[in-house]
Design a protein around this motif. Structure first.
Motif, PDB file in Angstrom:
ATOM      1  N   GLN A  32       0.826  -1.206   0.000  1.00 33.82           N
ATOM      2  CA  GLN A  32       0.000   0.000   0.000  1.00 33.82           C
ATOM      3  C   GLN A  32       0.862   1.258   0.000  1.00 33.82           C
ATOM      4  O   GLN A  32       1.676   1.473   0.886  1.00 33.82           O
ATOM      5  CB  GLN A  32      -0.928  -0.004   1.215  1.00 33.82           C
ATOM      6  N   ASN A  33       0.674   2.087  -1.042  1.00 35.93           N
ATOM      7  CA  ASN A  33       1.437   3.341  -1.183  1.00 35.93           C
ATOM      8  C   ASN A  33       2.942   3.101  -1.059  1.00 35.93           C
ATOM      9  O   ASN A  33       3.652   3.908  -0.461  1.00 35.93           O
ATOM     10  CB  ASN A  33       0.982   4.363  -0.129  1.00 35.93           C
ATOM     11  N   PRO A  64       5.857   1.972  -3.656  1.00 35.09           N
ATOM     12  CA  PRO A  64       6.333   1.532  -4.979  1.00 35.09           C
ATOM     13  C   PRO A  64       7.427   0.476  -4.911  1.00 35.09           C
ATOM     14  O   PRO A  64       7.471  -0.433  -5.750  1.00 35.09           O
ATOM     15  CB  PRO A  64       6.855   2.833  -5.611  1.00 35.09           C
ATOM     16  N   GLN A  76       5.755  -2.787  -4.161  1.00 37.37           N
ATOM     17  CA  GLN A  76       4.931  -3.160  -5.315  1.00 37.37           C
ATOM     18  C   GLN A  76       5.789  -3.857  -6.367  1.00 37.37           C
ATOM     19  O   GLN A  76       5.414  -4.906  -6.898  1.00 37.37           O
ATOM     20  CB  GLN A  76       4.277  -1.915  -5.920  1.00 37.37           C
ATOM     21  N   SER A  89      -4.408  -2.495  -4.114  1.00 38.28           N
ATOM     22  CA  SER A  89      -3.252  -1.786  -3.555  1.00 38.28           C
ATOM     23  C   SER A  89      -2.000  -2.023  -4.393  1.00 38.28           C
ATOM     24  O   SER A  89      -1.146  -1.148  -4.498  1.00 38.28           O
ATOM     25  CB  SER A  89      -2.996  -2.245  -2.118  1.00 38.28           C
ATOM     26  N   ARG A 148      -2.323   0.213  -7.923  1.00 37.20           N
ATOM     27  CA  ARG A 148      -2.531   1.672  -7.879  1.00 37.20           C
ATOM     28  C   ARG A 148      -1.199   2.391  -8.010  1.00 37.20           C
ATOM     29  O   ARG A 148      -0.235   2.067  -7.329  1.00 37.20           O
ATOM     30  CB  ARG A 148      -3.238   2.073  -6.581  1.00 37.20           C
ATOM     31  N   ASN A 149      -1.196   3.397  -8.902  1.00 38.94           N
ATOM     32  CA  ASN A 149       0.017   4.167  -9.185  1.00 38.94           C
ATOM     33  C   ASN A 149       1.178   3.247  -9.584  1.00 38.94           C
ATOM     34  O   ASN A 149       2.331   3.512  -9.261  1.00 38.94           O
ATOM     35  CB  ASN A 149       0.407   5.028  -7.972  1.00 38.94           C
ATOM     36  N   ASN A 150       0.850   2.162 -10.251  1.00 38.63           N
ATOM     37  CA  ASN A 150       1.827   1.158 -10.661  1.00 38.63           C
ATOM     38  C   ASN A 150       1.489   0.745 -12.091  1.00 38.63           C
ATOM     39  O   ASN A 150       0.675  -0.147 -12.312  1.00 38.63           O
ATOM     40  CB  ASN A 150       1.768  -0.037  -9.696  1.00 38.63           C
ATOM     41  N   LYS A 151       2.093   1.405 -13.061  1.00 40.03           N
ATOM     42  CA  LYS A 151       1.740   1.183 -14.465  1.00 40.03           C
ATOM     43  C   LYS A 151       1.944  -0.265 -14.904  1.00 40.03           C
ATOM     44  O   LYS A 151       1.080  -0.826 -15.588  1.00 40.03           O
ATOM     45  CB  LYS A 151       2.523   2.144 -15.355  1.00 40.03           C
ATOM     46  N   TYR A 187     -11.023   3.984 -10.030  1.00 41.52           N
ATOM     47  CA  TYR A 187      -9.616   4.363 -10.188  1.00 41.52           C
ATOM     48  C   TYR A 187      -9.157   4.142 -11.621  1.00 41.52           C
ATOM     49  O   TYR A 187      -8.519   5.013 -12.223  1.00 41.52           O
ATOM     50  CB  TYR A 187      -8.752   3.557  -9.224  1.00 41.52           C
ATOM     51  N   GLU A 220      -7.917   7.013 -14.302  1.00 45.76           N
ATOM     52  CA  GLU A 220      -6.521   7.006 -14.722  1.00 45.76           C
ATOM     53  C   GLU A 220      -6.365   6.890 -16.236  1.00 45.76           C
ATOM     54  O   GLU A 220      -5.394   7.384 -16.798  1.00 45.76           O
ATOM     55  CB  GLU A 220      -5.787   5.834 -14.052  1.00 45.76           C
ATOM     56  N   SER A 221      -7.289   6.248 -16.909  1.00 46.94           N
ATOM     57  CA  SER A 221      -7.139   6.008 -18.346  1.00 46.94           C
ATOM     58  C   SER A 221      -8.497   6.094 -19.024  1.00 46.94           C
ATOM     59  O   SER A 221      -9.321   5.183 -18.906  1.00 46.94           O
ATOM     60  CB  SER A 221      -6.508   4.632 -18.604  1.00 46.94           C
TER      61      SER A 221
END
Length: 384
Positions: free
Chosen positions: A129-130, A132, A135, A169, A172-175, A211, A215-216
């Motif tokens: 979670q949050n 990178p 992740q 989790s 998220r923010n992980n392309k 989300y 995002e897209s």
């Protein structure tokens, strides 16, 4: 080991109580007090890492050996629960792989016991979670695949819900994570979750859908083709307020996408118009307490109506959008704009620059405002 941790924590409490005057007075300086606290904290941190290493070793032991030693599924679940507490610190979460604990946790996602699968997903959720760094570590350790499998087909509903939470989790923010989810056709799993009877499962699926939509915008057409607008319109009338709000939020994201005609598709749908009118009628009959609790829903219904039909909603017209005592959702007044308006009017009335002058060099008729900082952080003000 646990006893060691408790004794050090007790030592810290005992020592600080004496310094605070609860015990006999002593000539302990603030610097000494700070040193003691830092020393105990350092020891406890080392202790946690050691304990995480012990748990990792136990989880790496073959199940037959653990069973021969009397270790039960309940014991494994307790170990995972303890590990989850330790990795709430982002530093400890990132250390989990280095102490050998990440791979065993991921292996437990495939355990035969549903409670252990669910608890392992809880640990992964906390780790990524949050974060990178973690992740990436989980993706590299092939943690995505068992989570996706459990989310889509685990026979235990709780394990499915926990796996979805961990996936949410993780990506998220992980392309790379979003791409893997898209390529693995994870959207159909979200659709199945929305068709379930579990409000909790629906909320989590709607949250991740919202989300992905935000995002897209290129994904909006995929969600539309998979029937998400119809599902979200149905869920927007759910008895669960969290499901209603999440469904309305998803519809609003689709309506805001003008590139593929989703707004027109929704606006021309009689079902949506009836749905929104029904929600507004329900809001009109709410008690003051219920109106306060439905603040976000009121805003979503109004925004969706304006986006699709380009006119004020019934809630706005009847003063139910912002109640007395609530802050307005409208844009704040343009104080800076009013301040500079006289300058703008003066510039508009100004005569064109004289022939031969360069309008862009600041020497003609234009006003050059040298305010604030340049992009490199240095002042734009002229030197004196």
């Amino acid at each position: 080991m646990a006893g060691g941790r408790l004794s050090w924590a007790g030592l810290l409490k005992w020592s600080l109580s004496y310094v605070d005057g609860a015990g006999p007075s002593g000539a302990v300086s603030e610097e000494e007090r700070r040193w003691l606290a830092e020393a105990v904290e350092r020891h406890m941190m080392v202790d946690v890492v050691s304990r995480m290493r012990e748990i990792a070793l136990l989880m790496s032991t073959p199940p037959a050996v653990l069973e021969a030693q009397g270790i039960t599924h309940d014991d494994i679940e307790d170990l995972l629960s303890e590990l989850q507490v330790h990795v709430e610190s982002i530093d400890m979460a990132n250390d989990l792989h280095s102490v050998g604990g990440l791979v065993p946790v991921i292996k437990y996602l495939r355990n035969s016991n549903a409670r252990i699968r669910a608890k392992a997903a809880d640990v992964v959720t906390t780790v990524v979670q949050n974060n990178p760094t973690s992740q990436q570590l989980v993706m590299e350790a092939s943690g995505f695949e068992p989570l996706l499998s459990n989310f889509r087909s685990d026979p235990d509903l709780t394990a499915r819900i926990k796996a979805l939470g961990a996936l949410s989790s993780l990506i998220r923010n992980n392309k790379p994570g979003v791409s893997a989810f898209r390529l693995a056709n994870g959207y159909t799993g979200l659709r199945d979750a929305l068709n379930s009877e579990s409000a909790r499962f629906q909320r989590k699926a709607l949250s991740l859908t919202h989300y992905l939509l935000s995002e897209s915008h290129s994904d909006c057409s995929v969600f539309a083709q998979l029937g998400f607008p119809h599902l979200m319109m149905r869920l927007a009338s759910s008895d669960d307020s969290g499901v209603r709000e999440a469904a309305l939020g998803g519809l609003l994201e689709l309506a805001r996408d003008t590139t593929l005609g989703n707004r027109s598709l929704l606006a021309e749908h009689d079902r949506l118009r009836r749905l929104l009118r029904g929600r507004m009628e329900s809001i009109r009959t709410m008690t003051p307490e219920d109106l306060d609790a439905a603040r976000e829903e009121r805003q979503l219904v109004d925004s969706l109506w304006i986006t699709c039909y380009h006119e004020p909603s019934m809630l706005r017209n009847e003063g139910l959008l912002v109640l007395p005592g609530e802050e307005s959702f409208e844009q704040p007044p343009d104080v800076a704009g009013r301040f500079f308006e006289p300058m703008r009017r003066a510039a508009a009335r100004r005569a064109p620059p004289v022939e031969g002058s360069d309008p862009g060099d600041g020497t003609g008729g234009g006003i050059v405002l040298l305010l604030g900082l340049a992009p490199d952080g240095r002042s734009n003000s002229p030197s004196h």
